[in-house]
Each structure stands twice: as C-alpha cells, then as structure tokens.
Design an enzyme around this catalytic site. Sequence first.
Site, PDB file in Angstrom:
ATOM      1  N   LYS A 168       0.827  -1.220   0.000  1.00 32.33           N
ATOM      2  CA  LYS A 168       0.000   0.000   0.000  1.00 32.33           C
ATOM      3  C   LYS A 168       0.854   1.259   0.000  1.00 32.33           C
ATOM      4  CE  LYS A 168      -3.388   2.889   0.332  1.00 32.33           C
ATOM      5  NZ  LYS A 168      -4.317   2.976   1.457  1.00 32.33           N
ATOM      6  N   LYS A 237       1.821  11.489   4.986  1.00 31.07           N
ATOM      7  CA  LYS A 237       2.116  10.466   5.991  1.00 31.07           C
ATOM      8  C   LYS A 237       2.508   9.153   5.343  1.00 31.07           C
ATOM      9  CE  LYS A 237      -1.084   7.967   7.442  1.00 31.07           C
ATOM     10  NZ  LYS A 237      -1.685   6.637   7.137  1.00 31.07           N
TER      11      LYS A 237
END
Length: 297
Positions: A168, A237
Amino acid sequence: MKLGLIGVGNIGMHFANRLVAAGHEVRVYDRNAAALDRVVTQGAKAAASNQDLAAQVEIVLLSLPIPAVVLQVADEISQPGSKVRVVVDLSTTGPSVTHQVANLLKGRGIALVGAPVSGGTANAEKGALAVMTGGPAAAYEEVEPLLRVIGKNIFHLGEDPSLGQTMKIINNTLYATSMIASCEALVFGVKAGLNAKTMLDVLNVSSGRSFATLERIPQCVMDRSFPVRFTTELLHKDVKMCMDEAEKLGVPMQVNPVARQFLAFAISQGDGDKDNVYPIRHIEGWAGVQFGEAPKA
C-alpha cells in the site's frame, strides 16, 4: 456475520453501509458522533466504546487515520472481556507498526489480517477498491467474503500481515509522485497554450496516463471543485512512511522524496486538511496560469 467496524469517516462509512446492505449485522464505533450517526441511519448499530464493541463481536475491522491510533485501538479491543478472534486492519498502518500490532494481538490469541485498500472514496462507495492483504491463511479465508463486499480486486500477498501494508505505501508513493509530476506538466501545457481538457484526452490514450490524469485531476481539478477524498496530510504520511521503511532496508530513493518535500511544503501553507490535488494551486500561482475553470452559473 456479526461484525465490528471502528472508524467510519470518509471511507469507513462506505464500508459500514456496504456491509449492512450485504446483510451483515454491523456494530460501529467512532469518536466523531456525527460520523457515527451517519452510518447508524443506514442500519449500523452504535457501540458505546471500542471495548464495548469488542465485547459483542468476534471479527473487527479497523479504518483509522494513523498508525499510532491503530496500535492504541488494537490494545483496547484485546483487553479482558473481549470476544475478538480476528482483526482486519483496512487502514494504512505501515509495516513497522503492523508488526507491533500483530505481535500484540497474537500474544492475546487474536489473528491480524493487514488489508489496506486503494481506489478512493468513489470506488469505496461502489465496492470497487483494491485490497492488499497479508496474514494467516485461515484468518484471511474467513474474512475474504467481507473483503469482497468492499473491494473488487483482492490480493493475498502472504502470511506476514505487514506485506499488504508494504504494498500500500508503495502504491501511494507512486501515486503521489505521478500526481505531482502530472500537475507540473499540465500547468506547463496551459502556460504554453494547450487546452486543459484536450491535454487530458491525449494523455489518457497515451503513455503518460496515470490514476491522476485518468480520475483525480479530471474529477477534482478541471471544475475547480477539489472535493476532499484523501487529504494532503494523509498522503504525506504514507509517502514519508515509505521513505522511512525503504531506508531501514537500505533501498536508495532519489525521485520519490521530492514528492514528499512538495507535500510537506503544501502542508506548511495550510493545505494539510485539503484534498491532495489542491496543492496544484501553488504550481499555478508560480506559473501565473490556472488549469481548468469552475462551471459558469
């Protein structure tokens, strides 16, 4: 099944609604009362707390914003009195914290399936997400029918719960880099005299196409609407997490860190809670042109 879902924000609400529509009994909890009410009106049942939810269900899905929160919630739902046997983490938690969560839960007799998703809120609503899973085969097989309610392309990448998380953050980093590069190139094209829509039409049947040019820029920038689907802060992030994990493994990265730096700059300018394509406005400002235009009233 009787399920728990913790986190019903912009994407989590679609998980709740689709699982309810598929006939599952879904207990939900979110610290945001408005978000909780939004899914309760669609048939989900509210829990009073994370611990209250864990006392009622054996399978819990997590859709949470940052790794530290995932670790905290994993601890809360595995305390004495919990019925939980399997946790499915749909968040982007990253491999390092996922190892911590897996070890914590394993020590309390709970299996973890790391299952981050990709595709954005529009595909979440349609159940067309990609789901990248890692975790024990038996736990994965038990929850796979649930994953097929929220996703179209389901991948089991191995027994290690962190493998899906690694995939991911690689995906999100490639998206960020290609999105920012696309924004720069498209603003250049406008400045040079090309039509914004025509440029996208050409790119999207040519080798320069990407998720940014196929979906994000046409849907969010062309009409200047910039709906919040995934914030600049959250994308930063994920990219930073990828850079940190690559460094731990001794893998050099030269290009992707530039995307992280641009996102960090955008956050410093107040764009953290805005959609991740909103920072194209900085490139436009430097160039003195605008890509696309709002519809005329």
